[in-house]
Design a protein around this motif. Sequence first.
Motif, PDB file in Angstrom:
ATOM      1  N   THR A  99       0.809  -1.215   0.000  1.00 29.57           N
ATOM      2  CA  THR A  99       0.000   0.000   0.000  1.00 29.57           C
ATOM      3  C   THR A  99       0.851   1.278   0.000  1.00 29.57           C
ATOM      4  OG1 THR A  99      -1.893  -1.115   0.985  1.00 29.57           O
ATOM      5  CG2 THR A  99      -1.829   1.278   1.198  1.00 29.57           C
ATOM      6  N   PRO A 100       1.900   1.363   0.821  1.00 29.28           N
ATOM      7  CA  PRO A 100       2.714   2.592   0.774  1.00 29.28           C
ATOM      8  C   PRO A 100       3.355   2.825  -0.605  1.00 29.28           C
ATOM      9  CG  PRO A 100       3.241   1.307   2.731  1.00 29.28           C
ATOM     10  CD  PRO A 100       2.333   0.474   1.894  1.00 29.28           C
ATOM     11  N   ILE A 101       3.785   1.770  -1.270  1.00 30.89           N
ATOM     12  CA  ILE A 101       4.380   1.895  -2.600  1.00 30.89           C
ATOM     13  C   ILE A 101       3.331   2.368  -3.595  1.00 30.89           C
ATOM     14  CG2 ILE A 101       5.475   0.619  -4.494  1.00 30.89           C
ATOM     15  CD1 ILE A 101       6.644  -1.255  -2.289  1.00 30.89           C
ATOM     16  N   GLN A 102       2.147   1.770  -3.536  1.00 27.15           N
ATOM     17  CA  GLN A 102       1.068   2.154  -4.442  1.00 27.15           C
ATOM     18  C   GLN A 102       0.640   3.604  -4.212  1.00 27.15           C
ATOM     19  OE1 GLN A 102      -1.621  -0.999  -3.370  1.00 27.15           O
ATOM     20  NE2 GLN A 102      -1.012  -2.273  -5.111  1.00 27.15           N
ATOM     21  N   GLU A 103       0.587   4.021  -2.952  1.00 24.47           N
ATOM     22  CA  GLU A 103       0.212   5.404  -2.656  1.00 24.47           C
ATOM     23  C   GLU A 103       1.265   6.383  -3.171  1.00 24.47           C
ATOM     24  OE1 GLU A 103      -0.558   5.645   1.545  1.00 24.47           O
ATOM     25  OE2 GLU A 103      -2.486   4.627   1.347  1.00 24.47           O
ATOM     26  N   GLU A 104       2.534   6.004  -3.052  1.00 24.48           N
ATOM     27  CA  GLU A 104       3.618   6.854  -3.555  1.00 24.48           C
ATOM     28  C   GLU A 104       3.500   7.018  -5.076  1.00 24.48           C
ATOM     29  OE1 GLU A 104       8.476   7.114  -3.057  1.00 24.48           O
ATOM     30  OE2 GLU A 104       7.458   5.235  -2.654  1.00 24.48           O
ATOM     31  N   ILE A 105       3.215   5.930  -5.764  1.00 23.19           N
ATOM     32  CA  ILE A 105       3.041   5.984  -7.220  1.00 23.19           C
ATOM     33  C   ILE A 105       1.830   6.849  -7.572  1.00 23.19           C
ATOM     34  CG2 ILE A 105       2.484   4.631  -9.284  1.00 23.19           C
ATOM     35  CD1 ILE A 105       4.070   2.307  -7.958  1.00 23.19           C
ATOM     36  N   TYR A 106       0.730   6.618  -6.875  1.00 28.56           N
ATOM     37  CA  TYR A 106      -0.479   7.400  -7.132  1.00 28.56           C
ATOM     38  C   TYR A 106      -0.202   8.897  -6.961  1.00 28.56           C
ATOM     39  CZ  TYR A 106      -4.991   9.612  -6.423  1.00 28.56           C
ATOM     40  OH  TYR A 106      -6.049  10.470  -6.497  1.00 28.56           O
ATOM     41  N   ASN A 107       0.493   9.263  -5.872  1.00 28.00           N
ATOM     42  CA  ASN A 107       0.785  10.677  -5.628  1.00 28.00           C
ATOM     43  C   ASN A 107       1.685  11.260  -6.713  1.00 28.00           C
ATOM     44  OD1 ASN A 107      -0.812  10.848  -3.330  1.00 28.00           O
ATOM     45  ND2 ASN A 107       0.848  10.195  -1.995  1.00 28.00           N
ATOM     46  N   ALA A 108       2.648  10.470  -7.194  1.00 28.86           N
ATOM     47  CA  ALA A 108       3.523  10.948  -8.275  1.00 28.86           C
ATOM     48  C   ALA A 108       2.713  11.161  -9.551  1.00 28.86           C
ATOM     49  CB  ALA A 108       4.651   9.954  -8.520  1.00 28.86           C
TER      50      ALA A 108
END
Length: 171
Positions: free
Chosen positions: A118-127
């Motif tokens: 989830t943290p990786i996916q959220e980082e990608i989403y924010n980028a």
Amino acid sequence: MKKLLTLCLFACLVLTVNAQKFALVDMQYILKNIPAYERANEQLNQVSRKWQAEVEALNTEASTMYKNYQNEVVFLSQEQKKAKQTAIMSKEKEASDLKKKYFGPEGELFKKREALLTPIQEEIYNAVKDISDFRGYSLVIDRASNAGIIFGSPKIDISNEVLDKLGYSNK
């Protein structure tokens, strides 16, 4: 008059379509280029194999108990048969419960995957969101999902830009 109205509607439609900007990302490509994602997947695979071995050990034990029961059944009293059957069913239930605990819809593997990814996916989403806001994209579509995308021009693929924004050099 009718021609003028049609022309105005067509011009408005063209302006509206031109105002919308689209982009593509390839999530598989992005995830493949993020080492933390690869490490998380490897960690999940290791845990999954360990838990699967535990479940299989219980299933093997139950199977062995059943084979022994079949070999001894003619020599056992009714009480002994019932006790062995109960023990076998208990061992099978234990294996089933453990499998559900580890691999069920709300099991340990699900929770671990969610915690790691989830943290990786959220980082990608924010980028992606930051790039979209900066460039004025109305819509960003995941090319990797193949959800009805027949063709996507590489010119509008922002996958490498997302990796750059995340601090990973694209290969």
